[in-house]
Design a protein around this motif. Structure first.
Motif, mmCIF file in Angstrom:
data_model
loop_
_atom_site.group_PDB
_atom_site.id
_atom_site.type_symbol
_atom_site.label_atom_id
_atom_site.label_comp_id
_atom_site.label_asym_id
_atom_site.label_seq_id
_atom_site.Cartn_x
_atom_site.Cartn_y
_atom_site.Cartn_z
ATOM 1 N N ARG A 56 1.088 -1.613 -0.324
ATOM 2 C CA ARG A 56 0.046 0.167 0.281
ATOM 3 C C ARG A 56 0.608 1.105 0.264
ATOM 4 N NH1 ARG A 56 -5.085 -1.481 -0.194
ATOM 5 N NH2 ARG A 56 -5.223 -3.677 -0.827
ATOM 6 N N SER A 57 -0.076 2.477 -0.871
ATOM 7 C CA SER A 57 0.853 3.085 -0.707
ATOM 8 C C SER A 57 0.996 4.610 0.968
ATOM 9 C CB SER A 57 0.711 4.308 -1.615
ATOM 10 O OG SER A 57 -1.194 4.286 -1.729
ATOM 11 N N SER A 58 0.147 3.683 1.853
ATOM 12 C CA SER A 58 0.001 5.171 2.482
ATOM 13 C C SER A 58 0.416 4.293 3.808
ATOM 14 C CB SER A 58 -0.873 5.529 3.026
ATOM 15 O OG SER A 58 -1.848 4.865 3.230
ATOM 16 N N ASN A 59 1.169 5.165 4.617
ATOM 17 C CA ASN A 59 1.071 4.094 6.533
ATOM 18 C C ASN A 59 0.124 4.051 7.361
ATOM 19 O OD1 ASN A 59 4.073 4.250 5.803
ATOM 20 N ND2 ASN A 59 5.102 6.387 7.512
ATOM 21 N N LYS A 60 -1.188 4.619 6.802
ATOM 22 C CA LYS A 60 -2.255 4.469 7.436
ATOM 23 C C LYS A 60 -2.717 3.271 6.878
ATOM 24 C CE LYS A 60 -6.743 5.970 8.313
ATOM 25 N NZ LYS A 60 -7.944 7.994 7.491
ATOM 26 N N ASP A 61 -2.612 2.535 5.923
ATOM 27 C CA ASP A 61 -2.992 1.760 4.976
ATOM 28 C C ASP A 61 -2.060 0.213 5.869
ATOM 29 O OD1 ASP A 61 -4.841 2.262 3.871
ATOM 30 O OD2 ASP A 61 -3.684 3.212 1.678
ATOM 31 N N LEU A 62 -0.821 0.511 5.440
ATOM 32 C CA LEU A 62 0.129 -0.487 6.418
ATOM 33 C C LEU A 62 -0.468 -0.676 7.620
ATOM 34 C CD1 LEU A 62 2.343 -2.241 6.479
ATOM 35 C CD2 LEU A 62 3.793 -0.334 6.519
ATOM 36 N N SER A 63 -0.725 0.246 8.418
ATOM 37 C CA SER A 63 -0.915 -0.151 10.101
ATOM 38 C C SER A 63 -2.426 -0.763 10.154
ATOM 39 C CB SER A 63 -1.027 1.905 10.591
ATOM 40 O OG SER A 63 -1.632 1.248 11.716
ATOM 41 N N ARG A 64 -3.354 -0.710 9.292
ATOM 42 C CA ARG A 64 -4.464 -1.383 9.364
ATOM 43 C C ARG A 64 -4.651 -2.604 8.765
ATOM 44 N NH1 ARG A 64 -8.501 -2.915 11.099
ATOM 45 N NH2 ARG A 64 -10.864 -3.511 9.399
ATOM 46 N N PHE A 65 -3.791 -3.230 7.757
ATOM 47 C CA PHE A 65 -3.439 -4.732 7.561
ATOM 48 C C PHE A 65 -2.198 -4.906 8.494
ATOM 49 C CE2 PHE A 65 -4.457 -3.134 3.510
ATOM 50 C CZ PHE A 65 -4.881 -4.070 2.821
ATOM 51 N N LEU A 66 -2.001 -4.455 9.570
ATOM 52 C CA LEU A 66 -0.751 -5.529 10.092
ATOM 53 C C LEU A 66 -1.551 -4.673 11.546
ATOM 54 C CD1 LEU A 66 2.688 -2.227 9.881
ATOM 55 C CD2 LEU A 66 1.831 -4.593 9.430
ATOM 56 N N GLU A 67 -2.757 -3.963 12.015
ATOM 57 C CA GLU A 67 -3.652 -4.173 13.046
ATOM 58 C C GLU A 67 -4.593 -5.391 12.229
ATOM 59 O OE1 GLU A 67 -7.684 -2.219 14.543
ATOM 60 O OE2 GLU A 67 -6.485 -1.768 12.818
ATOM 61 N N ILE A 68 -5.168 -5.822 11.309
ATOM 62 C CA ILE A 68 -5.882 -7.408 11.235
ATOM 63 C C ILE A 68 -4.718 -8.542 11.382
ATOM 64 C CG2 ILE A 68 -6.335 -9.019 9.057
ATOM 65 C CD1 ILE A 68 -7.578 -5.838 7.744
ATOM 66 N N ALA A 69 -3.724 -8.458 11.081
ATOM 67 C CA ALA A 69 -2.377 -9.657 11.528
ATOM 68 C C ALA A 69 -2.559 -10.220 12.716
ATOM 69 C CB ALA A 69 -1.148 -9.149 10.934
ATOM 70 N N ILE A 70 -2.133 -8.857 13.691
ATOM 71 C CA ILE A 70 -2.645 -8.842 15.471
ATOM 72 C C ILE A 70 -3.245 -9.688 15.749
ATOM 73 C CG2 ILE A 70 -2.407 -7.649 17.069
ATOM 74 C CD1 ILE A 70 -0.188 -5.828 16.077
ATOM 75 N N GLY A 71 -5.226 -9.439 14.930
ATOM 76 C CA GLY A 71 -6.354 -9.618 15.020
ATOM 77 C C GLY A 71 -6.034 -11.189 14.520
ATOM 78 N N SER A 72 -5.714 -11.390 13.718
ATOM 79 C CA SER A 72 -5.176 -13.046 13.656
ATOM 80 C C SER A 72 -4.317 -13.395 14.793
ATOM 81 C CB SER A 72 -4.530 -13.217 11.492
ATOM 82 O OG SER A 72 -5.329 -13.048 10.968
#
Length: 116
Positions: A56-72
């Motif tokens: 993703r092109s923004s840190n905000k998007d990356l942060s959201r995917f990292l949040e999903i990874a933590i949920g998993s």
């Protein structure tokens, strides 16, 4: 954009995924479509979301995917505790998996905090 293959959290979560596949290969056949499938899918989700977030092109998007990874990873923790309760995982293996879970969560959380 980040190179996901260079990230230690991606490398560790990829190895952890392999560990989950090995552990679940010893689960009863009756769990093939239950805990085995659920654990494997969730474990694949962790490095996959890290990799996708890096595209993703923004840190905000990356942060959201990292949040999903933590949920998993928390989903995996719950499922391995259930597998332990059912006698599918021994204490020593549970301790090893939980140690790696904690490490992945801490590393991912720390990385997320650097993005904000």
């Amino acid at each position: 954009m980040h190179r996901f293959k260079d990230l230690e959290i991606w490398k560790l979560s990829r190895k952890f995924c392999s560990d989950i596949y090995i552990v679940t290969s010893n689960f009863p056949d009756s769990e093939k479509f239950g805990l085995t499938n659920q654990l494997r899918r969730a474990s694949v989700s962790v490095p996959s979301n890290i990799a996708e977030g890096c595209s993703r092109s923004s840190n905000k998007d990356l942060s959201r995917f990292l949040e999903i990874a933590i949920g998993s990873i928390y989903e995996i923790e719950t499922q391995i505790l259930i597998a332990f309760d059912l006698g599918y995982i021994e204490q020593i293996k549970l301790d090893e998996l939980c140690f790696n879970i904690d490490k992945i969560v801490k590393m991912t959380s720390k990385f997320r905090s650097t993005l904000q």
